[in-house]
Design an enzyme around this catalytic site. Structure first.
Site, PDB file in Angstrom:
ATOM      1  N   TYR A   1       0.827  -1.218   0.000  1.00  0.00           N
ATOM      2  CA  TYR A   1       0.000   0.000   0.000  1.00  0.00           C
ATOM      3  C   TYR A   1       0.865   1.274   0.000  1.00  0.00           C
ATOM      4  O   TYR A   1       0.806   2.079  -0.939  1.00  0.00           O
ATOM      5  CB  TYR A   1      -0.923  -0.062   1.223  1.00  0.00           C
ATOM      6  CG  TYR A   1      -1.591   1.220   1.617  1.00  0.00           C
ATOM      7  CD1 TYR A   1      -2.210   2.048   0.670  1.00  0.00           C
ATOM      8  CD2 TYR A   1      -1.648   1.615   2.962  1.00  0.00           C
ATOM      9  CE1 TYR A   1      -2.837   3.221   1.056  1.00  0.00           C
ATOM     10  CE2 TYR A   1      -2.282   2.775   3.357  1.00  0.00           C
ATOM     11  CZ  TYR A   1      -2.868   3.586   2.399  1.00  0.00           C
ATOM     12  OH  TYR A   1      -3.489   4.745   2.784  1.00  0.00           O
TER      13      TYR A   1
ATOM     14  N   PHE B   1       9.883  -0.143   3.108  1.00  0.00           N
ATOM     15  CA  PHE B   1       8.494  -0.265   3.554  1.00  0.00           C
ATOM     16  C   PHE B   1       8.132  -1.714   3.877  1.00  0.00           C
ATOM     17  O   PHE B   1       7.023  -1.979   4.337  1.00  0.00           O
ATOM     18  CB  PHE B   1       7.534   0.198   2.435  1.00  0.00           C
ATOM     19  CG  PHE B   1       7.709   1.635   2.023  1.00  0.00           C
ATOM     20  CD1 PHE B   1       7.025   2.639   2.680  1.00  0.00           C
ATOM     21  CD2 PHE B   1       8.558   1.984   0.973  1.00  0.00           C
ATOM     22  CE1 PHE B   1       7.170   3.965   2.306  1.00  0.00           C
ATOM     23  CE2 PHE B   1       8.709   3.305   0.583  1.00  0.00           C
ATOM     24  CZ  PHE B   1       8.020   4.296   1.252  1.00  0.00           C
TER      25      PHE B   1
ATOM     26  N   SER C   1       6.816   3.157  13.238  1.00  0.00           N
ATOM     27  CA  SER C   1       5.387   3.211  13.566  1.00  0.00           C
ATOM     28  C   SER C   1       5.176   3.852  14.927  1.00  0.00           C
ATOM     29  O   SER C   1       6.039   3.750  15.823  1.00  0.00           O
ATOM     30  CB  SER C   1       4.856   1.771  13.597  1.00  0.00           C
ATOM     31  OG  SER C   1       3.601   1.735  14.208  1.00  0.00           O
TER      32      SER C   1
ATOM     33  N   TYR D   1       4.703  -6.609  17.076  1.00  0.00           N
ATOM     34  CA  TYR D   1       4.879  -5.768  15.889  1.00  0.00           C
ATOM     35  C   TYR D   1       5.643  -4.483  16.274  1.00  0.00           C
ATOM     36  O   TYR D   1       6.652  -4.140  15.655  1.00  0.00           O
ATOM     37  CB  TYR D   1       3.513  -5.437  15.281  1.00  0.00           C
ATOM     38  CG  TYR D   1       3.566  -4.312  14.281  1.00  0.00           C
ATOM     39  CD1 TYR D   1       4.239  -4.463  13.068  1.00  0.00           C
ATOM     40  CD2 TYR D   1       2.967  -3.076  14.558  1.00  0.00           C
ATOM     41  CE1 TYR D   1       4.303  -3.420  12.155  1.00  0.00           C
ATOM     42  CE2 TYR D   1       3.020  -2.042  13.640  1.00  0.00           C
ATOM     43  CZ  TYR D   1       3.683  -2.206  12.451  1.00  0.00           C
ATOM     44  OH  TYR D   1       3.765  -1.175  11.545  1.00  0.00           O
TER      45      TYR D   1
ATOM     46  N   LYS E   1       9.695  -2.887  15.303  1.00  0.00           N
ATOM     47  CA  LYS E   1      10.049  -1.545  14.820  1.00  0.00           C
ATOM     48  C   LYS E   1      11.052  -0.883  15.781  1.00  0.00           C
ATOM     49  O   LYS E   1      12.017  -0.250  15.358  1.00  0.00           O
ATOM     50  CB  LYS E   1       8.795  -0.679  14.691  1.00  0.00           C
ATOM     51  CG  LYS E   1       7.781  -1.192  13.673  1.00  0.00           C
ATOM     52  CD  LYS E   1       8.290  -1.063  12.259  1.00  0.00           C
ATOM     53  CE  LYS E   1       7.318  -1.581  11.229  1.00  0.00           C
ATOM     54  NZ  LYS E   1       7.823  -1.558   9.871  1.00  0.00           N
TER      55      LYS E   1
ATOM     56  N   HIS F   1      -7.619  -1.808   9.255  1.00  0.00           N
ATOM     57  CA  HIS F   1      -7.668  -0.357   9.488  1.00  0.00           C
ATOM     58  C   HIS F   1      -9.104   0.158   9.388  1.00  0.00           C
ATOM     59  O   HIS F   1      -9.876  -0.295   8.537  1.00  0.00           O
ATOM     60  CB  HIS F   1      -6.771   0.366   8.479  1.00  0.00           C
ATOM     61  CG  HIS F   1      -5.324  -0.039   8.598  1.00  0.00           C
ATOM     62  ND1 HIS F   1      -4.701  -0.873   7.695  1.00  0.00           N
ATOM     63  CD2 HIS F   1      -4.394   0.245   9.538  1.00  0.00           C
ATOM     64  CE1 HIS F   1      -3.446  -1.066   8.072  1.00  0.00           C
ATOM     65  NE2 HIS F   1      -3.240  -0.390   9.187  1.00  0.00           N
ATOM     66  N   LEU F   2      -9.412   1.117  10.239  1.00  0.00           N
ATOM     67  CA  LEU F   2     -10.811   1.572  10.378  1.00  0.00           C
ATOM     68  C   LEU F   2     -11.410   2.128   9.074  1.00  0.00           C
ATOM     69  O   LEU F   2     -12.526   1.744   8.694  1.00  0.00           O
ATOM     70  CB  LEU F   2     -10.869   2.645  11.489  1.00  0.00           C
ATOM     71  CG  LEU F   2     -12.249   3.227  11.751  1.00  0.00           C
ATOM     72  CD1 LEU F   2     -13.220   2.163  12.248  1.00  0.00           C
ATOM     73  CD2 LEU F   2     -12.168   4.374  12.764  1.00  0.00           C
TER      74      LEU F   2
ATOM     75  N   ARG G   1     -10.944  -3.147  23.201  1.00  0.00           N
ATOM     76  CA  ARG G   1      -9.968  -4.214  22.911  1.00  0.00           C
ATOM     77  C   ARG G   1      -8.775  -4.018  23.842  1.00  0.00           C
ATOM     78  O   ARG G   1      -8.350  -2.872  24.055  1.00  0.00           O
ATOM     79  CB  ARG G   1      -9.479  -4.117  21.456  1.00  0.00           C
ATOM     80  CG  ARG G   1     -10.493  -4.625  20.460  1.00  0.00           C
ATOM     81  CD  ARG G   1      -9.957  -4.591  19.071  1.00  0.00           C
ATOM     82  NE  ARG G   1      -9.531  -3.245  18.684  1.00  0.00           N
ATOM     83  CZ  ARG G   1      -9.307  -2.863  17.446  1.00  0.00           C
ATOM     84  NH1 ARG G   1      -9.443  -3.719  16.462  1.00  0.00           N
ATOM     85  NH2 ARG G   1      -8.930  -1.635  17.165  1.00  0.00           N
TER      86      ARG G   1
HETATM   87  N1  NAD Z   1      -0.530   1.187   6.974  1.00  0.00           N
HETATM   88  C1  NAD Z   1      -0.310   1.862   8.083  1.00  0.00           C
HETATM   89  O1  NAD Z   1      -1.202   2.570   8.594  1.00  0.00           O
HETATM   90  C2  NAD Z   1       1.063   1.832   8.746  1.00  0.00           C
HETATM   91  C3  NAD Z   1       1.238   2.516   9.975  1.00  0.00           C
HETATM   92  C4  NAD Z   1       2.498   2.491  10.574  1.00  0.00           C
HETATM   93  C5  NAD Z   1       3.564   1.844   9.956  1.00  0.00           C
HETATM   94  N2  NAD Z   1       3.369   1.180   8.785  1.00  0.00           N
HETATM   95  C6  NAD Z   1       4.519   0.501   8.154  1.00  0.00           C
HETATM   96  O2  NAD Z   1       4.597   0.933   6.804  1.00  0.00           O
HETATM   97  C7  NAD Z   1       5.145  -0.107   5.985  1.00  0.00           C
HETATM   98  C8  NAD Z   1       4.251  -0.356   4.799  1.00  0.00           C
HETATM   99  O3  NAD Z   1       2.952  -0.723   5.267  1.00  0.00           O
HETATM  100  P1  NAD Z   1       1.774  -1.104   4.251  1.00  0.00           P
HETATM  101  O4  NAD Z   1       0.505  -0.744   4.937  1.00  0.00           O
HETATM  102  O5  NAD Z   1       2.097  -0.542   2.928  1.00  0.00           O
HETATM  103  O6  NAD Z   1       1.916  -2.703   4.245  1.00  0.00           O
HETATM  104  P2  NAD Z   1       1.713  -3.708   2.996  1.00  0.00           P
HETATM  105  O7  NAD Z   1       1.541  -5.061   3.601  1.00  0.00           O
HETATM  106  O8  NAD Z   1       0.647  -3.202   2.084  1.00  0.00           O
HETATM  107  O9  NAD Z   1       3.104  -3.619   2.245  1.00  0.00           O
HETATM  108  C9  NAD Z   1       4.272  -4.276   2.685  1.00  0.00           C
HETATM  109  C10 NAD Z   1       4.994  -4.772   1.444  1.00  0.00           C
HETATM  110  O10 NAD Z   1       6.236  -5.357   1.856  1.00  0.00           O
HETATM  111  C11 NAD Z   1       6.408  -6.617   1.179  1.00  0.00           C
HETATM  112  N3  NAD Z   1       7.257  -7.440   2.042  1.00  0.00           N
HETATM  113  C12 NAD Z   1       7.047  -7.786   3.335  1.00  0.00           C
HETATM  114  N4  NAD Z   1       8.073  -8.536   3.778  1.00  0.00           N
HETATM  115  C13 NAD Z   1       8.948  -8.660   2.750  1.00  0.00           C
HETATM  116  C14 NAD Z   1      10.187  -9.325   2.591  1.00  0.00           C
HETATM  117  N5  NAD Z   1      10.749 -10.023   3.583  1.00  0.00           N
HETATM  118  N6  NAD Z   1      10.816  -9.230   1.402  1.00  0.00           N
HETATM  119  C15 NAD Z   1      10.266  -8.524   0.374  1.00  0.00           C
HETATM  120  N7  NAD Z   1       9.089  -7.890   0.458  1.00  0.00           N
HETATM  121  C16 NAD Z   1       8.435  -7.956   1.644  1.00  0.00           C
HETATM  122  C17 NAD Z   1       4.996  -7.156   0.993  1.00  0.00           C
HETATM  123  O11 NAD Z   1       4.900  -8.121  -0.045  1.00  0.00           O
HETATM  124  C18 NAD Z   1       4.233  -5.865   0.684  1.00  0.00           C
HETATM  125  O12 NAD Z   1       4.261  -5.586  -0.701  1.00  0.00           O
HETATM  126  C19 NAD Z   1       5.321  -1.316   6.910  1.00  0.00           C
HETATM  127  O13 NAD Z   1       6.658  -1.351   7.341  1.00  0.00           O
HETATM  128  C20 NAD Z   1       4.392  -1.009   8.067  1.00  0.00           C
HETATM  129  O14 NAD Z   1       4.821  -1.637   9.239  1.00  0.00           O
HETATM  130  C21 NAD Z   1       2.141   1.158   8.157  1.00  0.00           C
END
Ligand code: NAD
Length: 337
Positions: free
Chosen positions: A12, A82, A126, A150, A154, A198-199, A291
């Site tokens: 994402y 990411f 995060s 989780y 981080k 996510h909400l 929760r």
């Molecule tokens: N979405 C949120 O609200 C949010 C909030 C805080 C932090 N984050 C952090 O932001 C980052 C991105 O989140 P997102 O929502 O886009 O998640 P997501 O699951 O949509 O994207 C993560 C991507 O990383 C790839 N991936 C995971 N492990 C891998 C590996 N070992 N090798 C290669 N590719 C790998 C997955 O295939 C995926 O495409 C993450 O690190 C997440 O912890 C997200």
């Protein structure tokens, strides 16, 4: 023109970042992803639009066998990381999955890039590193006290980056995101988590009739309407901050840890009212108990981001909800839901 490695670029936020970078610069990227939670359609959409400016490397982000030969051939000017698993509940019942992927694989990635003298590294951290903070708005000085595995993954990577920045010449930016929502206006890429936790996307899916009802957890918090208050940030604002952070660390060669939020709290009820107004759907909301581990209020201080990056979130909750709604409608019309 520079070339960047974007780990987790099929997910994402990573895919939204690649689109942002493509649209605002002439840079190129290697999209590194093993498609564990990311989707091949995202890679196709990005490649379809931006062609050879994006190279797709299907690989685990910590795989030396794939990455060493690749980086011998390709000069890379920085890494945006990411790639992680990010389901809090799952991290509690399968901690190995989280420590192995988010910690061990990231350490491997760091080792590999430093061997290729790639020093500039932007990391998706995060708000989960704070756990249940003592004060709100939360400043970056607040202690790291994660309350789930989780968040611990981080926090561990932040500690490792701190250790390496002195000894190994790593120059990192650790960006502590709050709740990220919305998608880019053109809807080339968007949010597709499975399961979705996510909400906003859950509420929008409920408005589309894909879920029977929405569960509201906790109505007796010490907040104005009794529901939990959270800080939401539009993904495009977040992407802009990534570029600002990269430019800052590249120019100053100093590490940076910064919150990325809008410094504004919205209660769950306010979010649900906004979704119902934008979508015109009065979907069913079932009130349930709190929760465990959900604090009443989590709001970022974004003073440091303003001072260090000249950045502040610009897009409103309404814009996040509207783009999330447009995205889910498009996916539904395309038969993808
Ligand atoms: N979405 C949120 O609200 C949010 C909030 C805080 C932090 N984050 C952090 O932001 C980052 C991105 O989140 P997102 O929502 O886009 O998640 P997501 O699951 O949509 O994207 C993560 C991507 O990383 C790839 N991936 C995971 N492990 C891998 C590996 N070992 N090798 C290669 N590719 C790998 C997955 O295939 C995926 O495409 C993450 O690190 C997440 O912890 C997200």
């Amino acid at each position: 023109m520079s070339h960047f490695l974007v780990a987790g670029g099929a997910g994402y936020i990573g895919s939204n970042f690649i689109k942002y970078l493509m649209d605002t610069s002439d840079h190129e990227v290697t999209l590194l992803d093993n498609l564990s939670t990311g989707r091949s359609e995202v890679v196709e959409s990005l490649k379809g639009r931006y062609g050879s400016r994006i190279v797709f490397l299907k690989s685990d982000l910590g795989d030396p066998e794939k990455l060493h030969p690749y980086l011998h051939k390709r000069a890379v000017d920085g890494v945006f990381h990411f790639g992680a698993f990010s389901l809090v509940g799952e991290s509690q019942y399968d901690p190995m999955k989280y420590y192995y992927n988010n910690v061990a694989r990231t350490l491997s990635l760091l080792k590999i890039i430093l061997e290729h003298e790639i020093r500039h590294f932007v990391f998706s951290s995060s708000a989960a590193v704070y756990g249940i903070p003592e004060k709100t708005p939360i400043t970056e000085e607040a202690e790291r006290k994660p309350i789930n595995h989780y968040g611990k993954t981080k926090a561990m990577i932040e500690e490792v980056m701190e250790a390496l920045s002195g000894r190994e010449d790593l120059v990192y930016a650790s960006l502590r995101y709050f709740n990220v929502a919305g998608t880019d206006e053109e809807m080339l890429v968007g949010e597709c988590h499975d399961p979705e936790t996510h909400l906003i996307p859950i509420a929008v899916k409920t408005a589309l009739g894909l879920r029977d009802h929405l569960a509201l957890f906790g109505t007796d918090y010490p907040t104005p309407d009794g529901t939990a208050v959270r800080d939401y940030i539009h993904v495009t604002d977040l992407c802009r901050a990534h570029w600002a952070a990269f430019e800052k660390i590249r120019k100053e060669n100093e590490p940076l840890t910064v919150n990325l939020g809008s410094a504004r709290g919205y209660s769950v009820r306010e979010v649900l009212e906004t979704v119902q107004r934008v979508t015109g759907s009065r979907f069913r909301i079932l009130e349930e108990g709190r929760r465990p581990g959900d604090p009443p209020v989590l709001i970022a201080s974004s003073e440091k981001a303003g001072k260090e990056l000249g950045w502040k979130a610009e897009r409103s909750l309404e814009e996040m909800v509207t783009s999330a709604w447009d995205w889910e409608k498009k996916r539904s019309e395309d038969g993808l839901l």
